[in-house]
Design an enzyme around this catalytic site. Structure first.
Site, PDB file in Angstrom:
ATOM      1  N   LYS A  32      28.023   8.939  15.264  1.00 43.20           N
ATOM      2  CA  LYS A  32      29.169   9.711  14.743  1.00 43.20           C
ATOM      3  C   LYS A  32      29.012  11.178  15.142  1.00 43.20           C
ATOM      4  CE  LYS A  32      31.506   6.507  12.531  1.00 43.20           C
ATOM      5  NZ  LYS A  32      32.735   6.000  13.159  1.00 43.20           N
ATOM      6  N   TYR A  64      23.273   4.950  13.566  1.00 41.23           N
ATOM      7  CA  TYR A  64      24.719   4.897  13.299  1.00 41.23           C
ATOM      8  C   TYR A  64      25.262   6.315  13.079  1.00 41.23           C
ATOM      9  CZ  TYR A  64      28.679   5.052  10.093  1.00 41.23           C
ATOM     10  OH  TYR A  64      29.847   5.406   9.481  1.00 41.23           O
ATOM     11  N   SER A 119      32.236  10.537   9.655  1.00 37.69           N
ATOM     12  CA  SER A 119      31.666  10.139   8.363  1.00 37.69           C
ATOM     13  C   SER A 119      30.891  11.289   7.743  1.00 37.69           C
ATOM     14  CB  SER A 119      30.712   8.965   8.607  1.00 37.69           C
ATOM     15  OG  SER A 119      29.911   8.726   7.473  1.00 37.69           O
TER      16      SER A 119
HETATM   17  C1  UD1 Z   1      26.511   4.133   3.427  1.00 34.82           C
HETATM   18  C2  UD1 Z   1      25.768   4.655   4.619  1.00 34.82           C
HETATM   19  C3  UD1 Z   1      26.614   5.706   5.295  1.00 34.82           C
HETATM   20  C4  UD1 Z   1      27.955   5.110   5.675  1.00 34.82           C
HETATM   21  C5  UD1 Z   1      28.619   4.577   4.413  1.00 34.82           C
HETATM   22  C6  UD1 Z   1      29.937   3.882   4.704  1.00 34.82           C
HETATM   23  C7  UD1 Z   1      23.383   4.386   4.061  1.00 34.82           C
HETATM   24  C8  UD1 Z   1      22.111   5.085   3.771  1.00 34.82           C
HETATM   25  N1  UD1 Z   1      24.474   5.174   4.221  1.00 34.82           N
HETATM   26  O1  UD1 Z   1      26.710   5.207   2.526  1.00 34.82           O
HETATM   27  O2  UD1 Z   1      25.956   6.176   6.440  1.00 34.82           O
HETATM   28  O3  UD1 Z   1      28.768   6.082   6.272  1.00 34.82           O
HETATM   29  O4  UD1 Z   1      27.761   3.623   3.793  1.00 34.82           O
HETATM   30  O5  UD1 Z   1      29.766   2.590   5.157  1.00 34.82           O
HETATM   31  O6  UD1 Z   1      23.437   3.178   4.168  1.00 34.82           O
HETATM   32  N2  UD1 Z   1      23.823   0.935  -4.004  1.00 34.82           N
HETATM   33  C9  UD1 Z   1      23.164   0.170  -4.932  1.00 34.82           C
HETATM   34  N3  UD1 Z   1      23.114  -1.181  -4.723  1.00 34.82           N
HETATM   35  C10 UD1 Z   1      23.674  -1.799  -3.635  1.00 34.82           C
HETATM   36  C11 UD1 Z   1      24.353  -0.975  -2.691  1.00 34.82           C
HETATM   37  C12 UD1 Z   1      24.392   0.378  -2.902  1.00 34.82           C
HETATM   38  O7  UD1 Z   1      22.644   0.671  -5.932  1.00 34.82           O
HETATM   39  O8  UD1 Z   1      23.566  -3.023  -3.499  1.00 34.82           O
HETATM   40  C13 UD1 Z   1      23.935   2.395  -4.247  1.00 34.82           C
HETATM   41  C14 UD1 Z   1      23.304   3.259  -3.158  1.00 34.82           C
HETATM   42  O9  UD1 Z   1      21.946   3.479  -3.419  1.00 34.82           O
HETATM   43  C15 UD1 Z   1      24.172   4.530  -3.254  1.00 34.82           C
HETATM   44  C16 UD1 Z   1      25.549   3.996  -3.686  1.00 34.82           C
HETATM   45  O10 UD1 Z   1      25.300   2.709  -4.265  1.00 34.82           O
HETATM   46  O11 UD1 Z   1      23.696   5.376  -4.267  1.00 34.82           O
HETATM   47  C17 UD1 Z   1      26.517   3.846  -2.534  1.00 34.82           C
HETATM   48  O12 UD1 Z   1      25.914   3.070  -1.510  1.00 34.82           O
HETATM   49  P1  UD1 Z   1      26.751   2.537  -0.250  1.00 34.82           P
HETATM   50  O13 UD1 Z   1      28.001   1.899  -0.702  1.00 34.82           O
HETATM   51  O14 UD1 Z   1      25.828   1.714   0.597  1.00 34.82           O
HETATM   52  O15 UD1 Z   1      27.176   3.870   0.522  1.00 34.82           O
HETATM   53  P2  UD1 Z   1      26.257   5.088   1.031  1.00 34.82           P
HETATM   54  O16 UD1 Z   1      24.818   4.769   1.009  1.00 34.82           O
HETATM   55  O17 UD1 Z   1      26.721   6.315   0.339  1.00 34.82           O
END
Ligand code: UD1
Length: 338
Positions: free
Chosen positions: A152, A148, A124
């Protein structure tokens, strides 16, 4: 060519199974259905016309693994099996380390006993930790921010050291960026347990009426619109990357690392707006505080995978949003009997 997919009933594993079957591979899935549904096998069969062979087992169970390796003659392994929820990994770290390391060690020992020398590992972009700059290149320093991620990181280390010690081993480490989307049939897709942590499943559950509103975690990041920027990649493109990685592993020994991303960063609001436009559905949202552990920007430099593997992401954000919604609307309750 017979390939073992550990965790092959999961989100990325099931899409990879479809691509491998379509490419003529003999696919065997080993899964304990801890975070996957047995109905995935029916769906893969409906898409491809072929039912993969299934072993319901825990990859950390050496006796069950040996029995499977005795029966099948694998040419290669793609190792997806593992726990993957960031928040949960902070709450129950020992379970994450035990499970995610035990499975890899047991698998590698089993492969050694049975003379299987090629492995592709599901890593990842989380291993880049808090990056100093983007786009991310494979040679940049690695570090992590949660258990997590460390599993990895440690698995990458275990596999790399194993390949250093055994000149016949071929290890390909694939660093995924943010997989979203689903197979265009709408028959397989992401099916999170409980309230989703990740952005796209949250959006689709708002769209289908299971959740009232999206929370956008922060709009004060140093990004064009203030919301977090990520490299979203269609899961079918990602699955196809595994085909290229297996071909690469068949022709080389040693360890190689590849980013699998598009190289394009989209903000949270880009995703919300594109989803709304493509699917003609309003996604109500509120701006919330930043989520602990989040970074402003994360996107890949995919040049190495483009050039060395001959792989390139082909599907755009419109297709990702269309296919995520197609899966969710056809399966509002996730995997249920037809
Ligand atoms: C997350 C994990 C990462 C993992 C990846 C794949 C964290 C900090 N990182 O990545 O380790 O490999 O998922 O499963 O959890 N967001 C919102 N609202 C929400 C959900 C997300 O605004 O309800 C935003 C987040 O702040 C971010 C973006 O959407 O900016 C993507 O979030 P997300 O889909 O959770 O992925 P990552 O955080 O990049």
């Amino acid at each position: 060519m017979k390939v073992l997919l550990t965790g092959g009933a999961g989100y990325i594993g099931s899409h990879t199974a479809v691509e491998f079957i379509n490419a003529g591979y003999d696919v065997v899935i080993a899964d304990n259905f801890d975070n996957a549904s047995p109905l995935v096998l029916d769906r893969i069969e409906r898409i491809t016309g072929t039912r993969p062979t299934l072993y319901e087992l825990d990859v950390a169970d050496a006796a069950a693994m040996d029995a499977m390796f005795d029966k099948e003659s694998f040419d290669a392994v793609v190792h997806f099996a593992g726990l993957k929820a960031v928040g949960e990994s902070c709450a129950i770290p020992l379970k994450y380390y035990r499970n995610n390391l035990d499975t890899t060690l047991t698998l590698m020992e089993c492969m050694k006993r049975h003379g299987v020398t090629r492995i592709v590992f599901s890593s990842s972009a989380t291993v880049y930790g808090i990056p100093e700059r983007v786009p991310l290149v494979e040679g940049m320093p690695t570090s992590c921010t949660n258990p997590y991620g460390w599993t990895k990181y440690m698995n990458e280390r275990i596999l790399t050291d194993a390949a250093t010690a055994d000149s016949e081993l071929s290890v390909v480490l694939l660093r995924y960026f943010n997989p979203i989307g689903a197979h265009e049939s709408g028959l397989i897709g992401e099916n999170p347990n409980g309230i989703p942590n990740n952005l796209m499943p949250y959006i689709t559950q708002v769209a289908v009426g299971k959740l009232p509103r999206l929370g956008v975690f922060g709009n004060d990041y140093p990004t064009p619109d203030g919301t977090g920027v990520r490299d979203y990649i269609h899961v079918v493109d990602l699955a196809r990357g595994h085909l290229k990685a297996i071909e690469y592993a068949a022709a080389h020994t040693g360890t190689e690392i590849f980013n699998l991303g598009t190289g394009i960063g989209y903000s949270v609001l880009d995703i919300v707006n594109t989803f709304s436009r493509v699917n003609d559905i309003d996604i109500p949202y509120d701006i919330k505080p930043r989520r602990a552990g989040d970074i402003a920007e994360c996107y890949a430099d995919p040049k190495k995978a483009n050039e060395v593997l001959g792989w390139r992401a082909e599907l755009g954000l419109d297709e990702m949003c269309r296919d995520s919604w197609n899966w969710q609307k056809n399966n509002p309750g996730g995997y249920t009997l037809d």
